[in-house]
Scaffold this motif. Structure first.
Motif, short mmCIF file in Angstrom:
data_model
loop_
_atom_site.label_atom_id
_atom_site.label_comp_id
_atom_site.label_asym_id
_atom_site.label_seq_id
_atom_site.Cartn_x
_atom_site.Cartn_y
_atom_site.Cartn_z
N LEU A 193 0.86 -1.19 0.00
CA LEU A 193 0.00 0.00 0.00
C LEU A 193 0.89 1.23 0.00
N GLY A 194 1.08 1.82 -1.18
CA GLY A 194 1.97 2.97 -1.32
C GLY A 194 1.23 4.27 -1.03
N MET A 195 1.82 5.13 -0.20
CA MET A 195 1.15 6.36 0.21
C MET A 195 1.71 7.59 -0.52
N ALA A 196 2.35 7.36 -1.66
CA ALA A 196 3.04 8.45 -2.36
C ALA A 196 2.11 9.58 -2.80
N LYS A 197 0.85 9.25 -3.04
CA LYS A 197 -0.06 10.31 -3.52
C LYS A 197 -0.59 11.21 -2.40
N PHE A 198 -0.32 10.84 -1.18
CA PHE A 198 -0.73 11.69 -0.05
C PHE A 198 0.37 12.73 0.18
N ASN A 199 0.50 13.66 -0.77
CA ASN A 199 1.68 14.53 -0.73
C ASN A 199 1.37 16.01 -0.54
N ARG A 200 0.24 16.31 0.11
CA ARG A 200 -0.12 17.73 0.29
C ARG A 200 0.10 18.22 1.72
N VAL A 201 0.53 19.48 1.81
CA VAL A 201 0.57 20.18 3.09
C VAL A 201 -0.83 20.77 3.27
N LEU A 202 -1.56 20.34 4.30
CA LEU A 202 -2.97 20.71 4.43
C LEU A 202 -3.16 22.04 5.14
N ASP A 203 -2.31 22.34 6.11
CA ASP A 203 -2.50 23.58 6.87
C ASP A 203 -1.20 23.96 7.56
N ILE A 204 -0.93 25.26 7.57
CA ILE A 204 0.19 25.78 8.36
C ILE A 204 -0.43 26.70 9.39
#
Lengths: 495, 495
Positions: B100-111
């Protein structure tokens, strides 16, 4: 707050318990007469009182192991107790349980500067750790208000905080190893004098477990070099919202104060009347911001915080010009709880934690609640951490006031959870917040936590009635283990 | 290193798996052809290779939940993977499992500066977090060598460290919240943007759990203000023992370097030959000590460290006079692994951690072992943390050398445990150190840890074969829950 019905079989087994205990420890370490047991009937949450079956005061790990095994065999519950300063009733005895006092475990076993740690017994006081290393230039960072009295074992059980946890972390960030004894008498050593170990982090799980998993018999704490200098800034505001905004702005600007505490008008007046700290009486809110480090850095940061405070509408700003003045700034804050005790027959100290950015909003809504409940509230708290300590003022002799104070408190904590915070910052759940756990965790979350409890103490002998709103037979939680091949979670009863 | 026999039923269910996956994610997110699967057959521990049944690359939490539930229903194992940089084989596929590759979960959601945190998806790289906040004056402190590639999800799974963890802590000290999905598809959110929550600390337990408890889908990390200045000191010694003693003396003197790294003669020569960093070739050991903070503090500490080094017999000491020079000091250290790769056909990187005060002794004994095994060893490591990274040099084509290197490595790790240390500092247990867990934990300890695993994943579907030397049916571990009234622990099979 209801405790489960006492187990009559356990009460009937009391003579065998006493006989067994006296075989393990000297006779004067077993306290069984009613008058002496009165000394142990409550902890720092004095609203609740209960005498235990007996109190035992062991002084070796072998004795602790033998006592727990005895209780496991006899089916008797055990409540561990450090100094009994818990504000959530964590050390409240059970009518059908033994109270296991760790006061005799009061030795510092080793000071190891090269590994920057100290190995202490759990009954050493929090301040005692610092005292043991201060001549060498070190200190132990977490500093709960009760640090003169509270013990390291209790600090680990509650994951205690304090003023300086903003910069230096809670207990969990300041320990390296623990030894604990399970109900079976098995001794587990977790961590050591080294970095995080491999495998699942049982030490992290034990920290903050409120005496439900095992009895802590040794703690290895990190010690830190004393800061080169310290200075404090006293900031006054004409609105709590402005002070709350200032806290978030200081943190948002990248400054890391050693502590950042807030007091509102009722707290300021109570403290000023009591210790004459020189606080401005016309302020609606006061911030005490402490910076530590090299002198130059402290001076620069103080100037920066002052400038931010001005943009947030601070009406006055005073910098401590000497160590005496710095301590004077803190005198009022440190005396705030007893000071509030002088202006109200009773008060109830809450311990919710919220994301810092929501401070202003929560303070405003708390004031609205105060008007609605007809009960005054004084705020003295770790603003930098978002850790609130609202003191609800009430009179236990006025009919209905205690209940109103409890309802007010529950509404405050529910609000904390609603804005993305939690029920407790450093006092623990205990019996006090046990019945509110459902506002924060759903049945699945709680079942998950309880399964951890079951893995350590499947018969719920250790401190039952604390933390979890309801106790389930571990076999229920474990049902998924039995019916293999089926989906495990839908199988868990939804309580 | 042996993996369990593949489950033929799972292999037979592959067509149903692929069909199910294609209903959950777009067809091009399911990788099933043998050539493409080759890209996933190993992680950073390339000695071990195994192609999975298939690889899936979801991009939403709902998809992850549906995939896990599908695998749970079909009885198929799952190995989560971030960037695949694990040095312990943590992301090594299973022949009968889905990758199960998580490579597409590549966003910074909040700073969120006011709460001093950032919310990121698990596939964001470690360096990507710093890059997202650096223009605001912040950074993320843990910095594994692989930080350009490795992901935050993997960092949480392995509780990763890095050079700066001496001062700023490991991953577990730098995260506030995680979201993870269990094998049932249930989504758990642990922690948040606030101080430690009440109840049992499941977030602490999840950090470092190596993908055995759940699949991480979101992480809230603490961010820190960038230090005002940084400087480095390059210290040469004519014996590794002297350098080791210097490390312990610096820490014992109350100085907190941002990083304190050691290289021995073979590592110095390899690095110097490769990048010409200007390291002294006649030194037996080199220390790079970095200090950060306000300029005045850094200057003072540098002078103090230098004085201590002189008393420990340092033969030369150079202070970085500019940012360029500081980076040049680090250039050799950062290139050390590839540099060693140039002087030996193969090398095996170990990751033991010891109490700092035992450094000199362990280095001496390691050199004795090197002579005995007839294999060179180069040392490049986080000396300040006591976290060793001996690189054992060998040639996989020379018959018996790999086996000798493995035996040498096992002896090093056993020595680490013997002196009060642990098997891993930051690389995790994975498959690499799995069979050595017994040197550190006894059967009772391991059963305790495995019971935690059972509470999250009772059917051992998530990353089985990693961390635990043997897997037991959870019902065995849970037998104590069934036969109530009996002593639980003696009932646990002693494996």
């Amino acid at each position: 707050m209801q405790m489960p019905e006492p187990d009559q079989a356990a009460i009937a087994a009391r003579p065998r318990l006493l006989e067994g205990l006296r075989r393990i420890v000297p006779a004067d370490s077993v306290i069984a007469d009613d008058a002496s047991l009165g000394a142990f009937e409550s902890d720092g949450l004095t609203a609740y009182r209960q005498r235990p079956l007996a109190t035992v005061l062991p002084e070796t790990v072998d004795q602790v192991a033998a006592i727990l095994k005895l209780c496991q065999d006899l089916g008797i519950k055990v409540v561990p107790r450090g100094a009994g300063t818990s504000l959530s009733g964590g050390a409240l005895p059970l009518a059908d349980g033994l109270l296991l006092g760790m006061a005799k475990f009061n030795r510092v076993l080793d000071i190891d500067l090269e590994n920057r740690c100290a190995v202490v017994q759990p009954g050493v006081t929090n301040l005692g750790v610092t005292q043991a290393v201060q001549d060498l230039g070190y200190y132990y960072a977490p500093d709960p208000s009760s640090q003169i009295a509270c013990t390291i074992g209790g600090n680990v059980a509650e994951n205690s905080g304090g003023v300086h946890c903003l910069k230096y972390g809670l207990t969990t960030n300041n320990i390296l190893g623990v030894e604990l004894v399970l109900m079976t008498g098995e001794v587990l050593r977790l961590g050591g004098r080294h970095l995080d170990a491999g495998g699942l982090d049982l030490m992290g799980l034990v920290c903050g477990s409120e005496g439900l998993l095992g009895v802590i018999t040794e703690v290895t704490v990190r010690i830190l070099p004393k800061p080169q200098s310290q200075a404090a800034l006293l900031l006054a505001f004409d609105a709590v919202e402005a002070a709350g905004a200032c806290v978030a702005r200081v943190i948002g600007a990248g400054i890391v104060p050693a502590g950042m505490e807030m007091m509102d008008r009722p707290a300021i007046h109570a403290a000023e009347d009591f210790v004459h700290a020189g606080y401005p009486r016309d302020a609606e809110a006061l911030l005490i911001v402490e910076l530590d480090g090299p002198e130059e850095e402290v001076a620069e940061s103080i100037a920066e915080v002052e400038a931010i405070a001005r943009t947030c509408g601070a009406t006055s700003a005073r910098v401590s010009g000497s160590e005496e003045e710095r301590l004077a700034f803190w005198a009022g804050r440190k005396a705030a709880f007893p000071a509030v005790g002088r202006i109200s027959p009773d008060y109830y100290c809450m311990d919710g934690t919220i994301p810092r950015a929501r401070l202003s909003e929560v303070l405003t809504r708390m004031n609205e609640m105060s008007a609605r409940y007809g009960l005054r509230v004084a705020n003295v708290f770790h603003a930098g951490d978002g850790n609130l300590h609202p003191l609800i003022l009430y009179d236990a002799n006025a009919p209905g006031e205690l209940e109103r104070a409890e309802a007010f408190g529950a509404e405050i904590l529910t609000l904390c959870v609603e804005v993305g915070g939690v029920l407790t910052g450093e006092h623990g759940v205990g019996v006090e917040k046990r019945d509110l756990m459902g506002t924060m965790f759903d049945a699945g979350d709680l079942a998950h936590q309880e399964r951890m409890k079951c893995a350590f103490d499947p018969d719920h002998r250790l401190n039952p009635g604390k933390m979890f709103p309801e106790l389930h037979r571990c076999a229920e939680l474990g049902r998924m283990h039995i019916h293999r091949g089926q989906m495990p979670f839908p199988d868990i009863p939804r309580f």
